[in-house]
Design a protein around this motif. Structure first.
Motif, PDB file in Angstrom:
ATOM      1  N   ALA A   1       0.835  -1.203   0.000  1.00 11.40           N
ATOM      2  CA  ALA A   1       0.000   0.000   0.000  1.00 11.40           C
ATOM      3  C   ALA A   1       0.869   1.252   0.000  1.00 11.40           C
ATOM      4  CB  ALA A   1      -0.925  -0.010   1.218  1.00 11.40           C
ATOM      5  N   GLU A   2       1.928   1.243   0.777  1.00 10.01           N
ATOM      6  CA  GLU A   2       2.839   2.389   0.821  1.00 10.01           C
ATOM      7  C   GLU A   2       3.424   2.652  -0.565  1.00 10.01           C
ATOM      8  OE1 GLU A   2       5.801   3.284   4.184  1.00 10.01           O
ATOM      9  OE2 GLU A   2       7.062   2.342   2.638  1.00 10.01           O
ATOM     10  N   ARG A   3       3.870   1.602  -1.219  1.00 11.04           N
ATOM     11  CA  ARG A   3       4.446   1.753  -2.561  1.00 11.04           C
ATOM     12  C   ARG A   3       3.406   2.297  -3.551  1.00 11.04           C
ATOM     13  NH1 ARG A   3       3.990  -1.455  -6.759  1.00 11.04           N
ATOM     14  NH2 ARG A   3       3.195  -3.212  -5.513  1.00 11.04           N
ATOM     15  N   LEU A   4       2.193   1.758  -3.504  1.00 12.49           N
ATOM     16  CA  LEU A   4       1.145   2.196  -4.421  1.00 12.49           C
ATOM     17  C   LEU A   4       0.700   3.626  -4.139  1.00 12.49           C
ATOM     18  CD1 LEU A   4      -1.008  -1.067  -4.564  1.00 12.49           C
ATOM     19  CD2 LEU A   4       0.371  -0.096  -6.424  1.00 12.49           C
ATOM     20  N   PHE A   5       0.529   3.972  -2.860  1.00 11.04           N
ATOM     21  CA  PHE A   5       0.128   5.335  -2.507  1.00 11.04           C
ATOM     22  C   PHE A   5       1.182   6.340  -2.978  1.00 11.04           C
ATOM     23  CE2 PHE A   5      -2.451   3.821   1.452  1.00 11.04           C
ATOM     24  CZ  PHE A   5      -3.462   3.367   0.617  1.00 11.04           C
ATOM     25  N   ALA A   6       2.464   5.987  -2.804  1.00 13.48           N
ATOM     26  CA  ALA A   6       3.542   6.895  -3.206  1.00 13.48           C
ATOM     27  C   ALA A   6       3.603   7.047  -4.715  1.00 13.48           C
ATOM     28  CB  ALA A   6       4.881   6.391  -2.666  1.00 13.48           C
ATOM     29  N   ALA A   7       3.336   5.964  -5.435  1.00  7.59           N
ATOM     30  CA  ALA A   7       3.447   5.989  -6.897  1.00  7.59           C
ATOM     31  C   ALA A   7       2.240   6.625  -7.571  1.00  7.59           C
ATOM     32  CB  ALA A   7       3.642   4.570  -7.416  1.00  7.59           C
ATOM     33  N   ARG A   8       1.036   6.351  -7.058  1.00  4.18           N
ATOM     34  CA  ARG A   8      -0.188   6.781  -7.746  1.00  4.18           C
ATOM     35  C   ARG A   8      -0.972   7.852  -6.996  1.00  4.18           C
ATOM     36  NH1 ARG A   8      -2.989   0.957  -9.191  1.00  4.18           N
ATOM     37  NH2 ARG A   8      -1.099  -0.157  -9.869  1.00  4.18           N
TER      38      ARG A   8
ATOM     39  N   ALA B   1      -6.130   7.462  -5.968  1.00  3.14           N
ATOM     40  CA  ALA B   1      -6.157   6.664  -7.195  1.00  3.14           C
ATOM     41  C   ALA B   1      -5.969   5.168  -6.949  1.00  3.14           C
ATOM     42  CB  ALA B   1      -5.082   7.158  -8.159  1.00  3.14           C
ATOM     43  N   VAL B   2      -5.731   4.783  -5.721  1.00  3.53           N
ATOM     44  CA  VAL B   2      -5.485   3.367  -5.391  1.00  3.53           C
ATOM     45  C   VAL B   2      -6.724   2.778  -4.724  1.00  3.53           C
ATOM     46  CG1 VAL B   2      -4.064   1.756  -4.049  1.00  3.53           C
ATOM     47  CG2 VAL B   2      -3.003   3.751  -5.142  1.00  3.53           C
ATOM     48  N   SER B   3      -7.164   1.644  -5.187  1.00  7.50           N
ATOM     49  CA  SER B   3      -8.331   0.980  -4.604  1.00  7.50           C
ATOM     50  C   SER B   3      -7.892  -0.177  -3.710  1.00  7.50           C
ATOM     51  CB  SER B   3      -9.240   0.437  -5.707  1.00  7.50           C
ATOM     52  OG  SER B   3      -8.599  -0.645  -6.393  1.00  7.50           O
ATOM     53  N   MET B   4      -8.801  -0.639  -2.892  1.00  9.64           N
ATOM     54  CA  MET B   4      -8.529  -1.815  -2.075  1.00  9.64           C
ATOM     55  C   MET B   4      -8.232  -3.024  -2.968  1.00  9.64           C
ATOM     56  SD  MET B   4      -8.562  -1.171   1.215  1.00  9.64           S
ATOM     57  CE  MET B   4      -9.290  -2.366   2.370  1.00  9.64           C
ATOM     58  N   ARG B   5      -8.887  -3.095  -4.106  1.00 16.18           N
ATOM     59  CA  ARG B   5      -8.631  -4.192  -5.048  1.00 16.18           C
ATOM     60  C   ARG B   5      -7.189  -4.122  -5.573  1.00 16.18           C
ATOM     61  NH1 ARG B   5     -11.701  -7.749  -7.437  1.00 16.18           N
ATOM     62  NH2 ARG B   5     -13.601  -6.687  -6.713  1.00 16.18           N
TER      63      ARG B   5
ATOM     64  N   GLU C   1      -4.527  -7.148  -4.990  1.00 16.85           N
ATOM     65  CA  GLU C   1      -3.851  -7.798  -6.104  1.00 16.85           C
ATOM     66  C   GLU C   1      -2.335  -7.729  -5.943  1.00 16.85           C
ATOM     67  OE1 GLU C   1      -5.320  -5.923  -9.598  1.00 16.85           O
ATOM     68  OE2 GLU C   1      -7.252  -7.008  -9.576  1.00 16.85           O
ATOM     69  N   ALA C   2      -1.832  -6.608  -5.463  1.00 15.67           N
ATOM     70  CA  ALA C   2      -0.388  -6.463  -5.265  1.00 15.67           C
ATOM     71  C   ALA C   2       0.119  -7.428  -4.192  1.00 15.67           C
ATOM     72  CB  ALA C   2      -0.059  -5.028  -4.870  1.00 15.67           C
ATOM     73  N   VAL C   3      -0.687  -7.636  -3.163  1.00 18.80           N
ATOM     74  CA  VAL C   3      -0.297  -8.537  -2.066  1.00 18.80           C
ATOM     75  C   VAL C   3      -0.486  -9.997  -2.452  1.00 18.80           C
ATOM     76  CG1 VAL C   3      -0.769  -9.160   0.344  1.00 18.80           C
ATOM     77  CG2 VAL C   3      -0.824  -6.764  -0.355  1.00 18.80           C
TER      78      VAL C   3
ATOM     79  N   VAL D   1      -9.898  -9.634  -2.211  1.00 20.46           N
ATOM     80  CA  VAL D   1     -10.265  -8.397  -1.518  1.00 20.46           C
ATOM     81  C   VAL D   1     -10.833  -8.697  -0.134  1.00 20.46           C
ATOM     82  CG1 VAL D   1     -11.726  -6.344  -1.577  1.00 20.46           C
ATOM     83  CG2 VAL D   1     -10.664  -7.176  -3.673  1.00 20.46           C
ATOM     84  N   GLY D   2     -11.605  -9.771  -0.032  1.00 30.79           N
ATOM     85  CA  GLY D   2     -12.170 -10.131   1.274  1.00 30.79           C
ATOM     86  C   GLY D   2     -11.089 -10.410   2.299  1.00 30.79           C
ATOM     87  N   GLY D   3      -9.981 -11.004   1.852  1.00 27.04           N
ATOM     88  CA  GLY D   3      -8.875 -11.265   2.773  1.00 27.04           C
ATOM     89  C   GLY D   3      -8.227  -9.993   3.272  1.00 27.04           C
ATOM     90  N   LEU D   4      -8.213  -8.979   2.428  1.00 26.44           N
ATOM     91  CA  LEU D   4      -7.647  -7.691   2.826  1.00 26.44           C
ATOM     92  C   LEU D   4      -8.464  -7.056   3.938  1.00 26.44           C
ATOM     93  CD1 LEU D   4      -5.348  -5.722   1.916  1.00 26.44           C
ATOM     94  CD2 LEU D   4      -7.062  -4.619   0.476  1.00 26.44           C
ATOM     95  N   TYR D   5      -9.788  -7.175   3.817  1.00 20.57           N
ATOM     96  CA  TYR D   5     -10.669  -6.583   4.819  1.00 20.57           C
ATOM     97  C   TYR D   5     -10.510  -7.231   6.189  1.00 20.57           C
ATOM     98  CZ  TYR D   5     -13.089  -4.097   1.062  1.00 20.57           C
ATOM     99  OH  TYR D   5     -13.391  -3.265   0.016  1.00 20.57           O
ATOM    100  N   ASN D   6      -9.999  -8.449   6.228  1.00 18.05           N
ATOM    101  CA  ASN D   6      -9.770  -9.093   7.525  1.00 18.05           C
ATOM    102  C   ASN D   6      -8.693  -8.381   8.329  1.00 18.05           C
ATOM    103  OD1 ASN D   6     -11.655 -11.121   7.065  1.00 18.05           O
ATOM    104  ND2 ASN D   6     -10.159 -12.478   6.088  1.00 18.05           N
ATOM    105  N   HIS D   7      -7.825  -7.677   7.639  1.00 18.77           N
ATOM    106  CA  HIS D   7      -6.721  -6.977   8.310  1.00 18.77           C
ATOM    107  C   HIS D   7      -6.980  -5.478   8.436  1.00 18.77           C
ATOM    108  CE1 HIS D   7      -4.027 -10.496   8.199  1.00 18.77           C
ATOM    109  NE2 HIS D   7      -4.580 -10.743   7.033  1.00 18.77           N
ATOM    110  N   PHE D   8      -7.561  -4.889   7.400  1.00 15.82           N
ATOM    111  CA  PHE D   8      -7.853  -3.454   7.396  1.00 15.82           C
ATOM    112  C   PHE D   8      -9.252  -3.254   6.816  1.00 15.82           C
ATOM    113  CE2 PHE D   8      -3.225  -3.736   7.132  1.00 15.82           C
ATOM    114  CZ  PHE D   8      -2.823  -2.850   8.122  1.00 15.82           C
ATOM    115  N   PRO D   9     -10.201  -2.836   7.632  1.00 16.94           N
ATOM    116  CA  PRO D   9     -11.579  -2.693   7.170  1.00 16.94           C
ATOM    117  C   PRO D   9     -11.757  -1.689   6.031  1.00 16.94           C
ATOM    118  CG  PRO D   9     -11.500  -2.754   9.563  1.00 16.94           C
ATOM    119  CD  PRO D   9     -10.087  -2.632   9.088  1.00 16.94           C
ATOM    120  N   THR D  10     -10.921  -0.652   5.988  1.00 20.60           N
ATOM    121  CA  THR D  10     -11.047   0.363   4.952  1.00 20.60           C
ATOM    122  C   THR D  10      -9.661   0.813   4.481  1.00 20.60           C
ATOM    123  OG1 THR D  10     -10.981   2.292   6.418  1.00 20.60           O
ATOM    124  CG2 THR D  10     -13.134   1.238   6.090  1.00 20.60           C
ATOM    125  N   LYS D  11      -9.642   1.457   3.342  1.00 20.40           N
ATOM    126  CA  LYS D  11      -8.388   2.045   2.839  1.00 20.40           C
ATOM    127  C   LYS D  11      -7.906   3.137   3.793  1.00 20.40           C
ATOM    128  CE  LYS D  11      -8.403   4.694  -0.834  1.00 20.40           C
ATOM    129  NZ  LYS D  11      -8.338   5.300  -2.181  1.00 20.40           N
TER     130      LYS D  11
END
Length: 215
Positions: A15-22, A26-30, A34-36, A40-50
């Motif tokens: 997320a840090e890399r994507l936020f810095a680049a884009r 402009a960066v979505s949870m999807r 995908e980068a990880v 997407v459902g697995g991402l929400y288990n760790h962070f409910p929102t962007k």
């Protein structure tokens, strides 16, 4: 480290890399999932929102900065020595984290009010350490306004990450030396390396504002 902790760390890094680049907006949870390599459902288990990811990154950056300074600082040192140490520490810490630094400054505006207040409180705490050093050195420092001076020094030191590129004529040791002397002179102290570093300092002042320069 547990599997869950490793996954959360991976989410932060990508997320840090994507936020810095884009940019955060402009960066979505999807995109992050995908980068990880997660659904997407697995991402929400760790962070409910962007927003939770951004808040985690910025608070984590400030926590690391404060802990690093606490470990580096010698509170029994002279104000001049502590100011010199602050300049060295700040450059080294931020030089190694360009993406984190970029996000910390450019995406602060993207935080929701409660998260913004939390991060701003941490930033004020860090700035307060420098202001305390300036106040302690009042008998020998020339400082018109400690609040303005502390912000100006921090901004100048942090700015190294916006223009310095490795592989050029000057290494980070050289840059650190130049900036330490500029910080010292800004409060009326003699630079530690004025005579030896004057030519380099003049060139750094000339090229410092150019983002594409290779020192």
């Amino acid at each position: 480290m547990s599997k869950g902790s490793k996954t959360a760390d991976s989410i932060r890094r990508h997320a840090e890399r994507l936020f810095a680049a884009r940019g955060y907006a402009a960066v979505s949870m999807r995109d992050i999932a995908e980068a990880v390599g997660l659904r997407v459902g697995g991402l929400y288990n760790h962070f409910p929102t962007k927003q939770d990811i951004l808040r985690d990154l910025l608070v984590g950056h400030m926590d690391d900065l404060l802990a690093g300074w606490a470990a580096f600082d010698d509170p029994l040192g002279t104000p001049a020595d502590r100011l010199t140490g602050f300049a060295r520490f700040h450059i080294r810490f931020h030089f190694e984290k360009p993406d984190a630094v970029f996000i910390a400054y450019m995406e602060l505006r993207s935080l929701e009010p409660q998260n913004y207040a939390e991060v701003e409180a941490l930033r004020r705490t860090y700035e307060g350490h420098l202001r305390a050093i300036l106040a302690a050195g009042a008998p020998c420092f020339v400082v018109q306004d400690a609040a303005v001076a502390s912000r100006a020094i921090i901004a100048m030191l942090t700015g190294v990450t916006t223009w310095y590129r490795a592989g050029g004529r000057l290494g980070i040791d050289d840059i650190e030396t130049i900036y330490v002397d500029m910080v010292r002179r800004s409060v009326g102290l003699a630079g530690l390396h004025d005579a030896a570093m004057a030519p380099l300092a003049a060139e750094a002042a000339h090229v410092g504002g150019r983002a594409d320069i290779r020192a």
